[in-house]
Design a protein around this motif. Structure first.
Motif, PDB file in Angstrom:
ATOM      1  N   LYS A 103       0.847  -1.348   0.020  1.00  0.00           N
ATOM      2  CA  LYS A 103      -0.045   0.132   0.038  1.00  0.00           C
ATOM      3  C   LYS A 103       0.879   1.239   0.080  1.00  0.00           C
ATOM      4  O   LYS A 103       0.411   2.138  -0.772  1.00  0.00           O
ATOM      5  N   ASN A 104       1.983   1.227   0.776  1.00  0.00           N
ATOM      6  CA  ASN A 104       2.926   2.185   0.837  1.00  0.00           C
ATOM      7  C   ASN A 104       3.514   2.676  -0.697  1.00  0.00           C
ATOM      8  O   ASN A 104       3.737   3.651  -1.072  1.00  0.00           O
ATOM      9  N   GLN A 105       3.958   1.457  -1.211  1.00  0.00           N
ATOM     10  CA  GLN A 105       4.692   1.703  -2.476  1.00  0.00           C
ATOM     11  C   GLN A 105       3.620   1.918  -3.793  1.00  0.00           C
ATOM     12  O   GLN A 105       4.184   2.324  -4.743  1.00  0.00           O
ATOM     13  N   PHE A 106       2.564   1.234  -3.870  1.00  0.00           N
ATOM     14  CA  PHE A 106       1.610   1.156  -4.660  1.00  0.00           C
ATOM     15  C   PHE A 106       0.467   1.595  -4.198  1.00  0.00           C
ATOM     16  O   PHE A 106      -0.714   0.856  -4.116  1.00  0.00           O
ATOM     17  N   PRO A 107      -0.091   3.290  -3.863  1.00  0.00           N
ATOM     18  CA  PRO A 107      -1.270   3.377  -3.262  1.00  0.00           C
ATOM     19  C   PRO A 107      -2.452   3.284  -4.253  1.00  0.00           C
ATOM     20  O   PRO A 107      -3.392   2.838  -3.569  1.00  0.00           O
ATOM     21  N   ASN A 108      -2.194   2.873  -5.569  1.00  0.00           N
ATOM     22  CA  ASN A 108      -3.396   2.583  -6.392  1.00  0.00           C
ATOM     23  C   ASN A 108      -3.732   1.121  -6.557  1.00  0.00           C
ATOM     24  O   ASN A 108      -4.821   0.768  -6.827  1.00  0.00           O
ATOM     25  N   LYS A 109      -3.074   0.106  -5.814  1.00  0.00           N
ATOM     26  CA  LYS A 109      -3.381  -1.132  -5.831  1.00  0.00           C
ATOM     27  C   LYS A 109      -4.449  -1.293  -4.803  1.00  0.00           C
ATOM     28  O   LYS A 109      -4.322  -0.689  -3.723  1.00  0.00           O
ATOM     29  N   THR A 110      -5.270  -2.300  -4.797  1.00  0.00           N
ATOM     30  CA  THR A 110      -6.279  -2.696  -3.985  1.00  0.00           C
ATOM     31  C   THR A 110      -5.736  -3.917  -3.267  1.00  0.00           C
ATOM     32  O   THR A 110      -5.721  -4.977  -3.943  1.00  0.00           O
ATOM     33  N   VAL A 111      -5.611  -3.583  -2.031  1.00  0.00           N
ATOM     34  CA  VAL A 111      -5.167  -4.766  -0.912  1.00  0.00           C
ATOM     35  C   VAL A 111      -6.134  -5.112  -0.116  1.00  0.00           C
ATOM     36  O   VAL A 111      -6.870  -4.166   0.352  1.00  0.00           O
ATOM     37  N   LEU A 112      -6.291  -6.340   0.004  1.00  0.00           N
ATOM     38  CA  LEU A 112      -7.447  -6.975   0.819  1.00  0.00           C
ATOM     39  C   LEU A 112      -6.760  -8.294   1.867  1.00  0.00           C
ATOM     40  O   LEU A 112      -6.215  -9.095   1.248  1.00  0.00           O
ATOM     41  N   TYR A 113      -6.769  -7.788   3.014  1.00  0.00           N
ATOM     42  CA  TYR A 113      -6.746  -9.053   4.242  1.00  0.00           C
ATOM     43  C   TYR A 113      -8.053  -9.496   4.711  1.00  0.00           C
ATOM     44  O   TYR A 113      -8.843  -8.900   5.139  1.00  0.00           O
ATOM     45  N   VAL A 114      -8.111 -10.801   4.654  1.00  0.00           N
ATOM     46  CA  VAL A 114      -9.160 -11.384   5.152  1.00  0.00           C
ATOM     47  C   VAL A 114      -8.818 -12.863   5.799  1.00  0.00           C
ATOM     48  O   VAL A 114      -8.147 -13.491   5.075  1.00  0.00           O
ATOM     49  N   GLY A 115      -9.475 -13.143   6.818  1.00  0.00           N
ATOM     50  CA  GLY A 115      -9.408 -14.385   7.436  1.00  0.00           C
ATOM     51  C   GLY A 115     -10.141 -15.410   6.711  1.00  0.00           C
ATOM     52  O   GLY A 115     -11.220 -15.219   6.116  1.00  0.00           O
ATOM     53  N   SER A 116      -9.679 -16.631   6.975  1.00  0.00           N
ATOM     54  CA  SER A 116     -10.348 -17.749   6.070  1.00  0.00           C
ATOM     55  C   SER A 116     -11.881 -17.881   6.337  1.00  0.00           C
ATOM     56  O   SER A 116     -12.859 -18.131   5.511  1.00  0.00           O
ATOM     57  N   GLU A 117     -11.904 -17.697   7.681  1.00  0.00           N
ATOM     58  CA  GLU A 117     -13.436 -18.046   8.207  1.00  0.00           C
ATOM     59  C   GLU A 117     -14.418 -16.881   7.976  1.00  0.00           C
ATOM     60  O   GLU A 117     -15.468 -17.186   7.425  1.00  0.00           O
ATOM     61  N   LYS A 118     -13.761 -15.780   7.777  1.00  0.00           N
ATOM     62  CA  LYS A 118     -14.582 -14.585   7.056  1.00  0.00           C
ATOM     63  C   LYS A 118     -15.030 -14.616   5.844  1.00  0.00           C
ATOM     64  O   LYS A 118     -16.253 -14.575   5.442  1.00  0.00           O
ATOM     65  N   PHE A 119     -14.026 -15.254   5.036  1.00  0.00           N
ATOM     66  CA  PHE A 119     -14.419 -15.497   3.691  1.00  0.00           C
ATOM     67  C   PHE A 119     -15.470 -16.561   3.599  1.00  0.00           C
ATOM     68  O   PHE A 119     -16.304 -16.425   2.833  1.00  0.00           O
ATOM     69  N   ALA A 120     -15.222 -17.676   4.336  1.00  0.00           N
ATOM     70  CA  ALA A 120     -16.126 -18.572   4.179  1.00  0.00           C
ATOM     71  C   ALA A 120     -17.727 -18.154   4.712  1.00  0.00           C
ATOM     72  O   ALA A 120     -18.630 -18.558   3.891  1.00  0.00           O
ATOM     73  N   HIS A 121     -17.711 -17.325   5.460  1.00  0.00           N
ATOM     74  CA  HIS A 121     -19.056 -16.910   6.088  1.00  0.00           C
ATOM     75  C   HIS A 121     -19.713 -15.890   5.041  1.00  0.00           C
ATOM     76  O   HIS A 121     -20.802 -16.068   4.919  1.00  0.00           O
ATOM     77  N   GLN A 122     -18.905 -15.066   4.576  1.00  0.00           N
ATOM     78  CA  GLN A 122     -19.441 -14.129   3.525  1.00  0.00           C
ATOM     79  C   GLN A 122     -19.734 -15.095   2.314  1.00  0.00           C
ATOM     80  O   GLN A 122     -20.633 -14.708   1.442  1.00  0.00           O
ATOM     81  N   PHE A 123     -19.326 -16.306   1.968  1.00  0.00           N
ATOM     82  CA  PHE A 123     -19.759 -17.012   1.013  1.00  0.00           C
ATOM     83  C   PHE A 123     -20.924 -17.520   1.222  1.00  0.00           C
ATOM     84  O   PHE A 123     -21.937 -17.739   0.230  1.00  0.00           O
ATOM     85  N   ILE A 124     -21.176 -18.042   2.296  1.00  0.00           N
ATOM     86  CA  ILE A 124     -22.318 -18.783   2.637  1.00  0.00           C
ATOM     87  C   ILE A 124     -23.402 -17.543   2.882  1.00  0.00           C
ATOM     88  O   ILE A 124     -24.716 -17.975   1.943  1.00  0.00           O
ATOM     89  N   ASP A 125     -23.209 -16.491   3.186  1.00  0.00           N
ATOM     90  CA  ASP A 125     -24.103 -15.511   2.933  1.00  0.00           C
ATOM     91  C   ASP A 125     -24.660 -15.094   1.525  1.00  0.00           C
ATOM     92  O   ASP A 125     -25.805 -14.852   1.225  1.00  0.00           O
TER      93      ASP A 125
END
Length: 476
Positions: free
Chosen positions: A198-220
């Protein structure tokens, strides 16, 4: 011969193996499958378009040499590239490179576009309608490279993480899988990579997500019939960081959707960073096609930090909080909690809070009480390193002398005493105790223990040494 293509490629591999590193060979050449040989044209199948581009970008000269060596000056190479459209059907397409010339890349089709308006995609993290540029990274600013203490245990992982941060999607480390036990810094390093990008490439979209959060989002998304939005949202990310990916085990549909997201990002040169508590070969309940993709990049492990690294971690944390602790307290924490950095930092926080609330001075005795209460029983065992430190401090000897081959009487006595207490107070094997004492064998350790017992029964002064040391070593 029907298998001539396999024999030719095998001969090529033998030359290639001598000219690249073992990691590069396993990552970029072992997955290749020879398909056919016709009219001096060898066709090889590669797993993805990105894989093909990487070979052309980095190994074109080597490939030219080996093909011409095996097939002569007229030898040519073609790639059969698997373009994955869905979970059950893979359609190869062929790229012809008559002269093994990189310029032909210009005519190769890139992966299919999304054909979706970003404004319409539902963001599973917040609310519908948010654009890609508004995606929150979910990165913790305190988990930076500056706060990550480097040691032998994590040097490869940190170096590869830093390389990824400087060139996301443009190194061989894609995906970058960081694995190790609980509390060793996997999450910290993953955040640090994201923050640096993010510091070096401000235009890049960086996303951190836990695997359980990802799974719950998919179920929703399945419940709300918005699974396409879910997939398209993740396909727009430039740098995707999935923490604790081992939690996908047994979740077939979640693995399936992640498989497609992974393929899309990888084929478009986007960076994928994963963390896990174990390497891919030890992951149970994961689909093989997903595990094979985890092996495409680099798997870097985080080991248990050595004593010097543990002390450096504590000192870094104290410096960051503007506090000072007695040296013996810091050393005691580092010696006593030797398997889990998170527990060690937690013990330090507990010690500081206890001292502040009860208005007590931070002493070694208080530290022993805190460690006894804070650390799990399995980790509370006195370490061989700590025993050696206490014995050397008691006899005013440098610890290097204890581990040397010197036969000076006072050093031999201190070495034997440390072996005796290591056998008595730890669960370590005799061989391990000997290894910590300058590479002695188990017979030497047994002899040392018998000598200490015999001396304690006949020498009053020696017995008082043992009693003093046992008091210092016993956690109150």
């Amino acid at each position: 011969m029907s298998n001539t293509h396999a024999v030719i490629w095998d001969s090529c591999l033998k030359v290639i193996k001598d000219n690249v590193s073992l990691q590069a060979f396993k990552t970029w050449f072992e997955p290749i499958i020879p398909v056919r040989l016709e009219d001096n044209v060898l066709t090889i199948q590669v797993p993805s378009h990105f894989f093909y581009e990487w070979l052309e970008e980095n190994y074109i000269t080597l490939l030219k040499k080996v093909i011409r060596k095996e097939l002569g000056a007229e030898g040519r190479l073609e790639y059969s590239i698997i373009m994955e459209n869905n979970s059950t059907n893979t359609t190869p397409y062929t790229v012809k490179l008559p002269a093994l010339n990189k310029k032909s890349l210009k005519n190769v089709p890139v992966s299919m576009p999304l054909n979706v308006d970003e404004k319409q995609i539902r963001n599973p993290f917040i609310i519908p309608g948010l654009k890609k540029v508004n995606v929150e990274s979910n990165l913790n600013p305190s988990y930076s490279f500056e706060n990550f203490v480097e040691g032998d245990c994590n040097r490869l992982a940190r170096a590869s993480g830093y390389a990824v941060a400087n060139k996301p999607g443009g190194t061989a480390f894609n995906p970058l899988l960081i694995y190790g036990g609980v509390g060793l810094g996997k999450t910290h390093l993953a955040h640090a990579i994201g923050i640096e990008i993010k510091n070096q490439f401000p235009n890049k979209t960086v996303l951190y997500v836990g695997s359980e959060k990802f799974a719950h989002q998919f179920i929703d998304a399945l419940k709300n019939q918005t699974s396409n939005d879910f997939i398209h949202f993740y396909q727009m990310i430039d740098v995707l960081i999935i923490d604790d990916v081992q939690f996908f085990a047994g979740k077939e549909k979640t693995q399936d959707v992640f498989f497609h997201i992974f393929n899309h990002l990888h084929q478009n040169g986007k960076q994928i960073i994963l963390t896990s508590d174990k390497p891919p070969v030890e992951m149970q309940g994961m689909e093989q096609r997903l595990l094979s993709r985890f092996k495409w990049g680099l798997s870097a492990d985080l080991g248990t930090p050595d004593l010097e690294t543990r002390i450096a971690i504590l000192e870094k944390k104290m410096y960051g909080n503007g506090i000072e602790l007695p040296k013996d307290v810091v050393e005691y924490l580092a010696y006593s909690i030797n398997t889990n950095v998170r527990e060690m930092e937690g013990a330090l926080n507990t010690l500081l809070a206890q001292a502040s609330l009860n208005k007590k001075a931070i002493t070694l005795e208080l530290a022993k009480q805190m460690v006894d209460k804070f650390v799990k029983n399995t980790a509370r065992e006195v370490s061989i390193e700590y025993i050696q430190k206490i014995v050397c401090d008691y006899f005013d000897l440098p610890i290097e002398m204890l581990k040397s081959k010197t036969r000076k009487r006072e050093v031999v006595q201190a070495r034997q005493i440390s072996m005796y207490f290591s056998k008595k107070m730890t669960k370590s094997s005799l061989a391990n105790i000997g290894a910590h004492c300058g590479g002695k064998d188990h017979a030497t350790v047994l002899h040392a223990c018998r000598t200490v017992v015999n001396l304690s029964e006949t020498d009053k002064q020696f017995r008082s040494y043992l009693e003093d040391l046992e008091k210092k070593l016993t956690i109150q």
